[in-house]
Design an enzyme around this catalytic site. Structure first.
Site, mmCIF file in Angstrom:
data_model
loop_
_atom_site.group_PDB
_atom_site.id
_atom_site.type_symbol
_atom_site.label_atom_id
_atom_site.label_comp_id
_atom_site.label_asym_id
_atom_site.label_seq_id
_atom_site.Cartn_x
_atom_site.Cartn_y
_atom_site.Cartn_z
ATOM 1 N N GLY A 101 10.950 66.364 9.579
ATOM 2 C CA GLY A 101 11.056 67.207 10.631
ATOM 3 C C GLY A 101 11.940 68.422 10.228
ATOM 4 O O GLY A 101 11.823 69.265 10.937
ATOM 5 N N LYS A 159 -9.430 90.008 -28.936
ATOM 6 C CA LYS A 159 -8.172 90.662 -28.134
ATOM 7 C C LYS A 159 -7.005 91.115 -29.303
ATOM 8 O O LYS A 159 -6.842 90.297 -30.184
ATOM 9 C CB LYS A 159 -7.610 89.394 -27.402
ATOM 10 N N LEU A 177 7.520 63.509 6.047
ATOM 11 C CA LEU A 177 7.700 64.259 6.906
ATOM 12 C C LEU A 177 8.933 63.871 7.339
ATOM 13 O O LEU A 177 9.264 62.956 8.205
ATOM 14 C CB LEU A 177 6.735 64.362 7.963
ATOM 15 N N SER A 234 -5.016 87.101 -15.406
ATOM 16 C CA SER A 234 -3.725 87.774 -15.203
ATOM 17 C C SER A 234 -3.088 86.824 -14.077
ATOM 18 O O SER A 234 -3.695 87.082 -12.921
ATOM 19 C CB SER A 234 -4.001 89.156 -14.799
ATOM 20 N N LYS A 265 2.392 91.906 -7.734
ATOM 21 C CA LYS A 265 1.820 92.082 -9.087
ATOM 22 C C LYS A 265 0.644 93.194 -8.730
ATOM 23 O O LYS A 265 0.193 94.000 -9.616
ATOM 24 C CB LYS A 265 1.278 90.816 -9.939
ATOM 25 N N ASN A 302 22.126 58.774 -1.839
ATOM 26 C CA ASN A 302 21.116 58.817 -2.758
ATOM 27 C C ASN A 302 20.031 57.575 -2.723
ATOM 28 O O ASN A 302 18.768 57.717 -3.047
ATOM 29 C CB ASN A 302 21.471 58.923 -4.253
ATOM 30 N N THR A 334 8.781 68.081 -1.933
ATOM 31 C CA THR A 334 8.955 69.291 -1.033
ATOM 32 C C THR A 334 10.133 70.063 -1.222
ATOM 33 O O THR A 334 10.694 70.948 -0.421
ATOM 34 C CB THR A 334 9.100 68.600 0.717
ATOM 35 N N GLU A 359 -11.588 86.402 -18.482
ATOM 36 C CA GLU A 359 -11.199 86.073 -19.810
ATOM 37 C C GLU A 359 -11.168 84.605 -20.014
ATOM 38 O O GLU A 359 -10.698 83.851 -19.185
ATOM 39 C CB GLU A 359 -9.649 86.380 -20.198
ATOM 40 N N CYS A 363 -7.568 91.557 -21.346
ATOM 41 C CA CYS A 363 -6.307 91.330 -20.546
ATOM 42 C C CYS A 363 -5.198 92.111 -21.206
ATOM 43 O O CYS A 363 -4.964 93.297 -20.715
ATOM 44 C CB CYS A 363 -5.998 89.837 -20.441
ATOM 45 N N TYR A 385 5.400 86.320 -24.059
ATOM 46 C CA TYR A 385 6.762 86.374 -23.098
ATOM 47 C C TYR A 385 6.350 85.810 -21.665
ATOM 48 O O TYR A 385 5.105 85.476 -21.389
ATOM 49 C CB TYR A 385 7.024 87.762 -22.818
#
Length: 593
Positions: free
Chosen positions: A348, A127, A346, A190, A196, A422, A446, A44, A163, A133
């Site tokens: 750990g 289409k 990183l 898709s 799925k 913080n 991460t 598509e 689709c 949605y």
């Protein structure tokens, strides 16, 4: 019965790279021709990439798509491929965009499929079913088509669909039955979500039964911002037999010979209902479509060998599926946006370890920089674990202690408690972004889905980054992925990173359980509230503790402003933060109040 060699081009396209996408069509059409294919189908909106979002409102973009289609048809013929039927998705228009004052109901932008043959555009289809949605906003962008295009080519009547046409009963597939087609080509973009592929095969079987015809389903592969497409192309007969199926997350050409009924325009008998299927609902009278018939002049190239059998690719387990989605999503985000390399902190801990392993698998260790940024609260084992991961993966490992920088802030500001915690995270964010500016890396953040859900992150600190591979991955799944990845050819993740209690290490003796429920309990509630849209009463009825539900829901609701500022990340669930879940930041509704 006529024989037709069909090639399904499960390939990657890039949004906006119309010349590059057209070149890919030419390349894979040549590969298909060399394998003796007579019809090759591409995904598509192959020419424009998918989703194009508000690009569809630009007349210049639509004209570029239309012009590229005409040029592609001529180029295929010039390449000696004029005797192959090439089905390709693109953007068309028969009227102004709906945002225009000149918009006319029933016309506008079209999500289209074209069959190219003999140097020209032999047929087009618009289409019909437009999803609106989840991540889809197609009612905003496109006008639905109202007629099924049936192309007579090589002695076979071939129906063109796109689709979402496959995901709803009635409409194009009911029209295909009435038209007596022998083959329905369904081109797709898709997006992937976990399992799925378990839904697609029964769905294709239902539509094949409804049409009384074989379905050739081709899906794109690749990453586009938060979305990743997994391929999983297949061919299924009207009787529900799976003839061939491609793998997931692989670029490949699936080629298979089909024996199809000779074109006769006689209505098909519906195929048998799949096992455990409810009785078929008759087509709604207001869903009937017209049928447009086109006959292609000229013969397809003859078959010179055979038979071609595509085979059926093995399915993989959940962890392997998700890992493939995350690596492909990251790789394409980096490559398609022109980044040379990535950098991440990183610690750990388990999250940064899994992100680092994903990045190395996606890009290679030479393009990944891992930066350890210990503070005065960082444990020796965490520093050792970060170094161990770097040694296992071979990434570019560096260390930049942050305590002197934190102390400089504290010497000039009176901060305590959470503000000091913080501050450490924000100093790390400044360092990562400085390294990004200096050396051109993309910063990966991460945080996992569980943390993002409840706001367990520091804005402009550990949330800093341009992309987050774990954005849609719950904490419990992060551990599963780590254990699975360590069962493969190598073991990139230190066992200590997996087994130790998770901690931000921003104060002495800190662990996540000081602030959050046990992750097994938390993720179960989050899955119901976020993915399932369950309310407080539903969650309690499912067996969750009422006080814990109230606590978790309040944290989720209050963290909306943080999530709105978070980096994009690959979608793997039915409802990811961002495109899938759209809630107001200013919102006083509370469950149970």
């Amino acid at each position: 019965m006529p024989s037709l060699r069909v090639a399904l081009a499960q390939v990657n396209s890039t949004v906006g790279d119309i010349p590059g996408n057209a070149a890919a069509v030419r390349h894979w059409s040549r590969v298909a021709a060399d394998a003796g294919a007579q019809l090759v189908a591409f995904p598509e909106m192959m020419l424009t990439g998918y989703p194009i979002e508000d690009l569809v409102f630009r007349d210049s973009f639509v004209r570029a798509s239309q012009g590229a289609l005409r040029t592609l048809a001529a180029d295929l013929a010039a390449d000696g491929l004029g005797d192959i039927a090439v089905v390709v998705g693109y953007v068309d228009a028969d009227g102004p965009a709906p945002t225009s004052a000149d918009a006319v109901p029933g016309s506008g932008r079209r999500d289209a499929s074209a069959l190219l043959f003999g140097g020209g555009i032999a047929a087009t289809y618009f289409k019909h079913h437009l999803p609106n949605y989840g991540v889809f906003d197609e009612d905003r962008y496109f006008e639905p088509g109202d007629s099924l295009t049936v192309v007579r080519v090589g002695g076979v009547d071939v129906g063109l669909t796109v689709c979402e046409d496959l995901w709803q009963a009635g409409g194009p597939f009911a029209a295909a039955r009435r038209a007596g087609v022998g083959l329905v080509v369904n081109i797709n973009a898709s997006p992937y979500e976990l399992n799925k592929d378990d839904i697609r095969l029964p769905l294709v079987k239902r539509r094949a039964a409804e049409a009384g015809a074989t379905i050739a389903y081709v899906n794109m592969v690749g990453g586009q911002d938060e979305l990743v497409f997994d391929g999983d192309s297949m061919i299924v007969t009207a009787a529900g037999e799976l003839l061939t199926r491609a793998g997931q997350f692989t670029t490949e050409l699936l080629i298979h010979d089909l024996e199809l009924p000779e074109a006769d325009a006689v209505e098909n008998e519906p195929g048998p209902a799949p096992a455990a299927e409810a009785p078929r609902v008759e087509e709604r009278t207001n869903d009937a479509m017209g049928i447009t018939r086109v006959t292609v002049a000229g013969a397809l190239r003859p078959l010179t060998d055979g038979p071609a059998v595509g085979g059926i690719a093995d399915r993989v387990n959940d962890e392997a599926e998700i890992w493939s989605a995350l690596t492909l999503g990251l790789r394409d985000y980096v490559e398609k946006n022109g980044f040379r390399s990535i950098v991440l902190g990183l610690s750990g801990g388990i999250d940064s370890a899994v992100v680092a392993a994903i990045a190395v698998d996606a890009l290679g260790p030479e393009r990944v920089v891992g930066l350890s940024m210990p503070s005065g609260y960082s444990s020796t084992h965490s520093r050792d674990d970060a170094a161990d991961l770097a040694k296992r993966t071979g990434l570019d490992y560096r260390s930049e202690p942050i305590q002197p920088m934190v102390d400089a802030f504290l010497a000039n500001m009176s901060l305590s408690g959470l503000a000091v915690e913080n501050l450490q995270a924000r100093v790390r964010g400044v360092i990562l972004m400085a390294l990004s500016n200096q050396e051109g890396h993309l910063v990966l953040t991460t945080g996992n889905k569980s943390e993002l859900a409840v706001g367990y992150s520091t804005l402009y600190g550990d949330s800093v980054g341009g992309f987050n591979p774990l954005k849609d991955v719950p904490k419990t799944m992060v551990w599963k992925l780590a254990r699975w990845r360590n069962t493969q050819a190598d073991s990139p993740i230190p066992e200590n990173s997996i087994s130790k209690p998770p901690s931000a290490e921003l104060r002495p003796g800190q662990v996540d359980s000081d602030s959050l429920p046990d992750y097994d309990l938390l993720d179960a509630i989050l899955a119901g509230y976020i993915d399932g849209d369950q309310g407080r009463d539903d969650l309690i009825a499912a067996g969750h503790d009422a006080a814990l539900v109230d606590r978790v829901l309040r944290m989720v609701d209050l963290a909306e402003y943080k999530r709105r500022q978070s980096a994009p990340g690959t979608k793997i669930s039915i409802k990811a933060f961002g495109r899938d879940r759209r809630l107001p930041i200013t919102n006083r509704f509370r469950e149970g109040v």
